[in-house]
Design a protein around this motif. Structure first.
Motif, PDB file in Angstrom:
ATOM      1  N   PHE A 297       1.029  -1.241   0.158  1.00 19.80           N
ATOM      2  CA  PHE A 297       0.040   0.092  -0.015  1.00 19.80           C
ATOM      3  C   PHE A 297       0.840   1.076  -0.094  1.00 19.80           C
ATOM      4  O   PHE A 297       1.678   1.517   0.752  1.00 19.80           O
ATOM      5  CB  PHE A 297      -0.814   0.090   1.305  1.00 19.80           C
ATOM      6  CG  PHE A 297      -1.992  -1.033   1.141  1.00 19.80           C
ATOM      7  CD1 PHE A 297      -3.177  -0.800   0.451  1.00 19.80           C
ATOM      8  CD2 PHE A 297      -1.915  -2.225   1.814  1.00 19.80           C
ATOM      9  CE1 PHE A 297      -4.180  -1.864   0.695  1.00 19.80           C
ATOM     10  CE2 PHE A 297      -2.847  -3.023   1.969  1.00 19.80           C
ATOM     11  CZ  PHE A 297      -4.041  -2.651   1.326  1.00 19.80           C
ATOM     12  N   GLN A 298       0.554   2.115  -1.032  1.00 19.44           N
ATOM     13  CA  GLN A 298       1.439   3.441  -1.151  1.00 19.44           C
ATOM     14  C   GLN A 298       0.797   4.458  -0.425  1.00 19.44           C
ATOM     15  O   GLN A 298      -0.386   4.661  -0.543  1.00 19.44           O
ATOM     16  CB  GLN A 298       1.791   3.657  -2.491  1.00 19.44           C
ATOM     17  CG  GLN A 298       2.965   4.506  -2.705  1.00 19.44           C
ATOM     18  CD  GLN A 298       3.444   4.828  -4.296  1.00 19.44           C
ATOM     19  OE1 GLN A 298       2.815   4.011  -5.009  1.00 19.44           O
ATOM     20  NE2 GLN A 298       4.587   5.431  -4.496  1.00 19.44           N
ATOM     21  N   THR A 299       1.733   5.454  -0.015  1.00 16.01           N
ATOM     22  CA  THR A 299       0.974   6.881   0.470  1.00 16.01           C
ATOM     23  C   THR A 299       2.245   7.587   0.475  1.00 16.01           C
ATOM     24  O   THR A 299       3.183   7.436   0.016  1.00 16.01           O
ATOM     25  CB  THR A 299       0.506   6.529   1.905  1.00 16.01           C
ATOM     26  OG1 THR A 299      -0.175   7.674   2.274  1.00 16.01           O
ATOM     27  CG2 THR A 299       1.538   6.309   3.077  1.00 16.01           C
ATOM     28  N   SER A 300       1.771   8.976   0.766  1.00 15.72           N
ATOM     29  CA  SER A 300       3.038   9.927   1.057  1.00 15.72           C
ATOM     30  C   SER A 300       3.019  10.355   2.119  1.00 15.72           C
ATOM     31  O   SER A 300       2.161  10.682   2.865  1.00 15.72           O
ATOM     32  CB  SER A 300       2.900  11.067  -0.193  1.00 15.72           C
ATOM     33  OG  SER A 300       1.958  11.728  -0.028  1.00 15.72           O
TER      34      SER A 300
ATOM     35  N   LEU B   8       3.050   1.104   3.506  1.00 19.82           N
ATOM     36  CA  LEU B   8       2.828   0.458   4.950  1.00 19.82           C
ATOM     37  C   LEU B   8       3.720  -0.953   4.687  1.00 19.82           C
ATOM     38  O   LEU B   8       3.691  -1.495   3.597  1.00 19.82           O
ATOM     39  CB  LEU B   8       1.232  -0.002   4.918  1.00 19.82           C
ATOM     40  CG  LEU B   8       0.685   1.311   4.977  1.00 19.82           C
ATOM     41  CD1 LEU B   8      -1.108   0.892   5.000  1.00 19.82           C
ATOM     42  CD2 LEU B   8       0.678   2.039   6.315  1.00 19.82           C
TER      43      LEU B   8
ATOM     44  N   LEU C  46      -6.906   0.177   7.976  1.00 21.55           N
ATOM     45  CA  LEU C  46      -7.121   0.469   6.621  1.00 21.55           C
ATOM     46  C   LEU C  46      -8.659   0.915   6.713  1.00 21.55           C
ATOM     47  O   LEU C  46      -9.537   0.142   7.325  1.00 21.55           O
ATOM     48  CB  LEU C  46      -6.905  -0.551   5.523  1.00 21.55           C
ATOM     49  CG  LEU C  46      -5.456  -0.613   5.206  1.00 21.55           C
ATOM     50  CD1 LEU C  46      -5.302  -1.870   4.336  1.00 21.55           C
ATOM     51  CD2 LEU C  46      -4.989   0.437   4.351  1.00 21.55           C
TER      52      LEU C  46
ATOM     53  N   PHE D 101      -3.602  10.005   6.096  1.00 21.36           N
ATOM     54  CA  PHE D 101      -2.631   9.351   4.905  1.00 21.36           C
ATOM     55  C   PHE D 101      -3.410   8.647   4.080  1.00 21.36           C
ATOM     56  O   PHE D 101      -4.322   7.779   4.318  1.00 21.36           O
ATOM     57  CB  PHE D 101      -1.880   8.297   5.473  1.00 21.36           C
ATOM     58  CG  PHE D 101      -0.455   8.755   6.444  1.00 21.36           C
ATOM     59  CD1 PHE D 101       0.680   9.316   5.571  1.00 21.36           C
ATOM     60  CD2 PHE D 101      -0.623   9.102   7.720  1.00 21.36           C
ATOM     61  CE1 PHE D 101       1.636   9.775   6.615  1.00 21.36           C
ATOM     62  CE2 PHE D 101       0.577   9.682   8.463  1.00 21.36           C
ATOM     63  CZ  PHE D 101       1.478   9.996   7.937  1.00 21.36           C
ATOM     64  N   GLN D 102      -3.480   8.824   2.841  1.00 20.75           N
ATOM     65  CA  GLN D 102      -4.231   8.350   1.726  1.00 20.75           C
ATOM     66  C   GLN D 102      -3.771   7.001   1.067  1.00 20.75           C
ATOM     67  O   GLN D 102      -2.324   7.101   0.920  1.00 20.75           O
ATOM     68  CB  GLN D 102      -4.798   9.367   0.657  1.00 20.75           C
ATOM     69  CG  GLN D 102      -5.803   9.007   0.060  1.00 20.75           C
ATOM     70  CD  GLN D 102      -6.415  10.031  -0.808  1.00 20.75           C
ATOM     71  OE1 GLN D 102      -5.967  11.080  -0.870  1.00 20.75           O
ATOM     72  NE2 GLN D 102      -7.656   9.800  -1.564  1.00 20.75           N
ATOM     73  N   THR D 103      -4.340   6.092   0.664  1.00 21.16           N
ATOM     74  CA  THR D 103      -4.038   5.077  -0.241  1.00 21.16           C
ATOM     75  C   THR D 103      -5.147   4.568  -0.982  1.00 21.16           C
ATOM     76  O   THR D 103      -6.175   4.881  -0.961  1.00 21.16           O
ATOM     77  CB  THR D 103      -3.168   4.061   0.796  1.00 21.16           C
ATOM     78  OG1 THR D 103      -2.488   3.131  -0.041  1.00 21.16           O
ATOM     79  CG2 THR D 103      -4.194   3.471   1.631  1.00 21.16           C
ATOM     80  N   SER D 104      -4.533   3.544  -1.741  1.00 20.11           N
ATOM     81  CA  SER D 104      -6.090   2.822  -2.576  1.00 20.11           C
ATOM     82  C   SER D 104      -5.753   1.572  -2.112  1.00 20.11           C
ATOM     83  O   SER D 104      -5.086   0.706  -2.046  1.00 20.11           O
ATOM     84  CB  SER D 104      -5.863   3.201  -3.812  1.00 20.11           C
ATOM     85  OG  SER D 104      -4.899   2.504  -4.634  1.00 20.11           O
TER      86      SER D 104
ATOM     87  N   LEU E 152      -5.765   5.486   6.106  1.00 18.99           N
ATOM     88  CA  LEU E 152      -5.100   5.029   7.578  1.00 18.99           C
ATOM     89  C   LEU E 152      -6.017   5.725   8.592  1.00 18.99           C
ATOM     90  O   LEU E 152      -5.987   6.936   8.681  1.00 18.99           O
ATOM     91  CB  LEU E 152      -3.611   5.262   7.700  1.00 18.99           C
ATOM     92  CG  LEU E 152      -2.704   4.711   6.686  1.00 18.99           C
ATOM     93  CD1 LEU E 152      -1.545   4.748   7.019  1.00 18.99           C
ATOM     94  CD2 LEU E 152      -3.055   2.990   6.853  1.00 18.99           C
TER      95      LEU E 152
ATOM     96  N   ASN F  81      -1.004  12.588   9.327  1.00 17.40           N
ATOM     97  CA  ASN F  81      -0.002  13.354   8.730  1.00 17.40           C
ATOM     98  C   ASN F  81       0.430  14.619   9.242  1.00 17.40           C
ATOM     99  O   ASN F  81       0.337  15.590   8.311  1.00 17.40           O
ATOM    100  CB  ASN F  81      -0.188  13.108   7.109  1.00 17.40           C
ATOM    101  CG  ASN F  81       0.942  13.208   6.199  1.00 17.40           C
ATOM    102  OD1 ASN F  81       2.125  13.159   6.604  1.00 17.40           O
ATOM    103  ND2 ASN F  81       0.728  13.352   4.860  1.00 17.40           N
TER     104      ASN F  81
END
Lengths: 655, 655
Positions: A200-203, A214, B73, B200-203, B214, B250
């Motif tokens: 899972f990617q985030t920034s 993560l 998540l 924190f965003q993710t997909s 998160l 964040n």
């Protein structure tokens, strides 16, 4: 799969219990859920806590491991170095028309299995439907009808299915073309498999330029603390770090309940060991007699899955298991699994095939537990060699290594090289630096040869890259360099430790153990029982007043308070259901002990204590009962001990 | 801040200890670190585990709460409904030239503080530099030189700083313009503040179309399990769920060590209570006598921070604290903080100002702990009313409410409406549905009025939206409808519970408690001591052989084994340092007890037991010593008790 009574495991009933009693349920159900995410309800949450608590005692406390809690958020650079950014991926296929996405190996598997079923129907053979497996699928595989296949095709399909875990993306693409595999729902074509990274990617931070993931395992965080921990441990080797925490994998198609999920609890150990001296373990003698069911590489290569039962001593002596340290942990893993309730008959250790392991791994054994889904990998125990520490050290320049004073200084004879640097500039001009670097990099063998050349001809020719002239060699005279044999004394030994890594998937272990301890009690209607060992059971004691009579209440409260003081979790069931029914409900929750408060209790403060598995009861005064409970819950005594010590009680009919 | 000895707290020395002994350290240091991420080393990790373990006993076990473990998540839709997607943000400013990003309030604060310092210098006043605060800044604030300010300007700056937490984005933008605030490093202009969402965003999943975050708190996951837990609890109210787990924010500019981080451990309770009947609590009588330091809303409005000491009974009776249930939890929080080592003199409860609370909150009290950074919010205790359950129910249609059978059926007199639906089609044609819907939606008042119209005129006019003709009213005759007063009997009461939410930031608590228990022992050189209560201390017992004499080793091993069996963590220090030095090292780790093995021990198996805080020692046989240790570690006895029971030992010089 059969239960301990020898009857087939009724997975449907078990699933119903787990859901109804909130061991775990799909997360966000009121929002229609998200595949691969589960919430643990009260009994599941406590079961999980008891398992990790036992893990901590069994490993961390027993072996003085250094437990750490590292962050889940991880900068991309770390996972780039570890190889996860490039390689931690599954193969997926997309149907460009419908937008459906499939995990490539699952797609091939599903379509070929459906065709084999159609073939059986066409041939009038019996078709066994795995209801549990079907029930868990998000969509039913489309019935392709009864179409007969050639014998050779059947054989080819079956062989493909047997090897389905071993194909890479290109091979899966070839299979899809060769077998004309389509989207099983729409019949549409699918595109060739592409790699899909499972992280899972985030920034991180407000500027969006620090990419992060993560963590897919706790290991990398632990490796990066190596240096600090070594210092904390006063430079003493070997030592181990340990970490319990959530990890994340963005599965393409989560399935099989807790067995393939997107967020899961791991417990990992990184045991650092000196690679020299055969990776001996000081406590190996304590485990060498333990007999295990092993499925080694050779047996698997021969196409068999027959277990070999042998002691760990025999396995290490015969080099089936690579080292004492690896063997030590394999046994410790086994003892842990049994301690928390796994059935020894349903535990095997399977060695990884050479092509299954990462290229750097020296050896790897998985603890697999037999479930109704087959043998499930629950613990991996790998020798990761010096790989991880080496790559991080190389990338960052951090000294992720051990420096120890040698007991005896090491004398090294070597060809030493002296340069008259002042003359380099005038002689080589722009090439000076390149020539110097080439000289410093010369191997011992080359140095020896050049020393002879210098002695014989007064000059030597060396290979240099990046010369201004474009040439690849230069000639150097003995006025510029000299090479001679000298003895160097090394007082300190520097080495990168190897890592033995036992890695536990707690969710998988939890589910498998539930299957192992589940059985149905005979009776008017089958009643499910979860026979957790008392130290692991979510609730230890059920308190049951005979009826709602007000005299019982103070006694029940007093007992509950006493048990809480002993840190023994207990619940009261004062509903109007029969005592038998109330016990039955708690057998489903795996509560090992029950205390009944009856009219006799009011008179003389004695109580009955009931054992979940045998349904036998004993009777004694409050203090004796509490003491018995404490010894059972701590695992110091068994029910047989208690039955031996205290008078049996048979008057009440609780069934 | 002073320590328990009355001396000023030396934060620099404390920080050095925490770093050197690996309580916690910046994560990914070998990769130059990531702001706001910390790893807990062995003592910090165990301290954290002991604090959460105590939390579980104090709240979950003691009050039969339903503990759950929900996922981190979280699909975006859930957090959209809860309001986090739109409102969970801080204001940030960007310098478009340099790319620097600032948290807007921090920027204003930093620049104004620097100007005030410059003014003091210009006036020749003493400038006190907070070294600890300066040391933690990533970059030094640029010295703006000694520039004198007008008295009115100084006052304006000071008033602005006092209210810095209360400005919104537009107001901060105005301050930046008004005070001509620039990038303090480059002097460049900054853009007006924009909202930066802190999640924190993710997909989730392979198709990238399921946005996720998160979780910023564990609460939302708990609310979504409400229905299942209510059923698990056999519909009984009130009840509470609880969750311990990581959450993520964040932060734009993380600072102050563990106090403002991007990944942190929370422990949250959602206590569901019937809003009717004044939110009484059955165990309030147990806590009403407890006296606390309160800082209520009124006192804050008056500009004071003077604490009012009163019992919780008085506070609830005087309506200073909104309800018994809220008051009950405030006291339980206080008792928990004291139990894990917080200094009662450094705990206050501050009530939120009306504009600080979410609009739906009924009341909110923060437990704040005094540290060298000032009063730090460590626990929030809010009455969130029925807000969360209501918004999720509204969004999803899930019945997140309680249905309970009324003891007395409720009789409701109301205006009932009967329609002759068969005639609607011929009369209203396409408008039939719209007219019907408008009728069903009529309020009781309107119905009463219309019943009169029907009786008087034989027809009624009603408002209808969406009529084909574009009109907004229709006339209905009494052949189509009738309205009459009837009595309806309601047997079931349906309500949405209110939520009292005690939410604990474990990292902040951990750091603050460390400051509370830290002090320096007088002596040749100041030596730091962390006086954790024994149940919370990372390691309970240090085993110290007098020397490396081989006779001591078996005794030390035996003691270690015995203590492990009692589940008491212990470490051996058999280094060659003096006994005093070894004890001193462990005082820094907060190890409360030490056992010395000396020549007398070899002879008669007696040992000395040393208390960290008093450095006093007693001597007794192995069994007695182990028992004393057990009672101290479990919090059943104090050192004073042990000193009273066992003979003092003074021969050895351990200082």
């Amino acid at each position: 799969m059969t239960t301990k009574t020898g009857k087939p495991l009724d997975q449907k009933s078990l699933d119903a219990i787990l859901k109804r009693r909130l061991f775990y349920t799909p997360a966000f159900e009121v929002y229609n859920g998200v595949a691969g995410l589960y919430d643990y309800g009260p009994p599941g949450c406590t079961l999980q806590a008891n398992i990790t608590d036992t893990w901590r005692k069994h490993f961390v406390l027993e072996e003085d491991m250094l437990e750490v809690d590292c962050t889940m958020l991880t900068p991309a650079e770390v996972l780039k170095t570890s190889g996860h950014v490039d390689k931690f991926a599954d193969w997926m296929c997309k149907d460009p028309k419908s937008g459906d996405i499939f995990r490539a190996d699952h797609l091939v598997e599903e379509v070929l299995e459906a065709r084999l079923t159609g073939n059986k129907k066409a041939r009038g053979e019996e078709v066994v439907v795995d209801e549990a497996k079907e029930a868990k699928k998000k969509r039913k595989t489309k019935d392709t009808g009864a179409i007969k296949l050639e014998d050779a095709v059947v054989k080819e399909y079956e062989e493909t299915l047997a090897r389905i875990d071993n194909y890479d993306g290109a091979e899966l693409g070839q299979l899809i073309t060769k077998f004309e595999i389509k989207n099983p729902v729409t019949g549409g074509d699918v595109l060739p498999p592409v790699a899909f990274n499972l992280m899972f990617q985030t920034s991180i931070g407000p500027s969006s330029n620090l990419a992060g993931y993560l963590r897919p395992e706790t290991a990398q965080g632990q490796f990066l603390t190596f240096q600090k921990l070594l210092e904390f441990n006063q430079q003493a080797m070997p030592f181990a770090s340990a970490c319990i925490g959530k990890s994340f994998r963005n599965e393409i198609s989560p399935r099989q309940g807790l067995l393939r999920v997107r967020e899961f609890l791991m417990a990992e150990i990184e045991h650092y060991v000196d690679p020299e001296g055969g990776k001996k373990h000081p406590r190996f003698s304590e485990v060498r007699h333990v007999k295990l069911g092993l499925l080694d590489r050779k047996v698997q290569l021969s196409g068999s899955t027959q277990l070999t039962y042998m002691t760990m001593g025999e396995a290490v002596d015969a080099s089936i298991v690579d080292s004492e340290t690896l063997g030590y942990f394999v046994v410790r893993i086994y003892l842990f699994l049994v301690r928390i309730g796994a059935d020894p008959q349903k535990i095997r250790f399977r060695q990884h095939m050479a092509n299954e392991m990462a290229h750097y791994a020296a050896d790897c054994w998985d603890a697999e537990l037999l479930t109704s889904y087959g043998w499930i990998e629950c613990v991996g125990c790998a020798d990761r060699s010096a790989y991880d520490l080496s790559v991080h050290a190389k990338k960052t320049g951090a000294p992720l290594c051990v420096r120890e004073t040698r007991k005896e200084p090491l004398k090294i004879e070597e060809w030493a090289l002296d340069l008259d640097k002042k003359k380099f500039g005038p002689t080589f001009k722009k090439d000076s630096k390149a020539v110097e670097a080439a000289l410093e990099a010369l191997t011992q063998d080359v140095r020896e040869k050049l020393s002879l050349d210098l002695a014989n001809t007064g000059k030597a020719e060396i290979q240099v890259t990046g010369l201004a002239s474009g040439d690849s060699t230069v000639e150097i005279g003995k006025d510029l360099i000299s090479i001679e044999k000298r003895t160097r004394v090394e007082h300190v030994r520097e080495y990168t430790p190897n890592v033995i890594e036992p890695a536990f998937g707690i969710g998988r272990i939890l589910y498998s153990v539930i299957e192992h301890v589940y059985w149905s009690r005979e009776g008017a209607e089958a009643r499910g029982v979860l026979s957790f060992p008392p130290p692991v059971a979510p609730t230890k004691v059920l308190l049951v007043p005979l009826s709602t009579h007000p005299d019982f209440k103070p006694l029940v409260q007093r007992l509950g308070h006493k048990l809480r003081q002993l840190e023994i979790s207990n619940r009261v069931d004062d509903s109007s259901a029969s005592i038998g029914k109330r016990y039955s409900r708690n057998d489903e929750l795996g509560t090992p002990l029950g205390v009944t408060v009856d009219f006799q209790s009011v008179k003389d403060h004695t109580f009955t204590l009931r054992d979940r598995d045998t349904t036998k009861q004993v009777r004694a005064d409050e203090q004796t009962i509490c003491k018995a409970i404490e010894s059972l819950v701590k695992g110091q005594k068994t029910w047989a001990d208690i039955q031996h010590e205290l008078p049996e009680f048979t008057q009440q009919d609780v069934d």
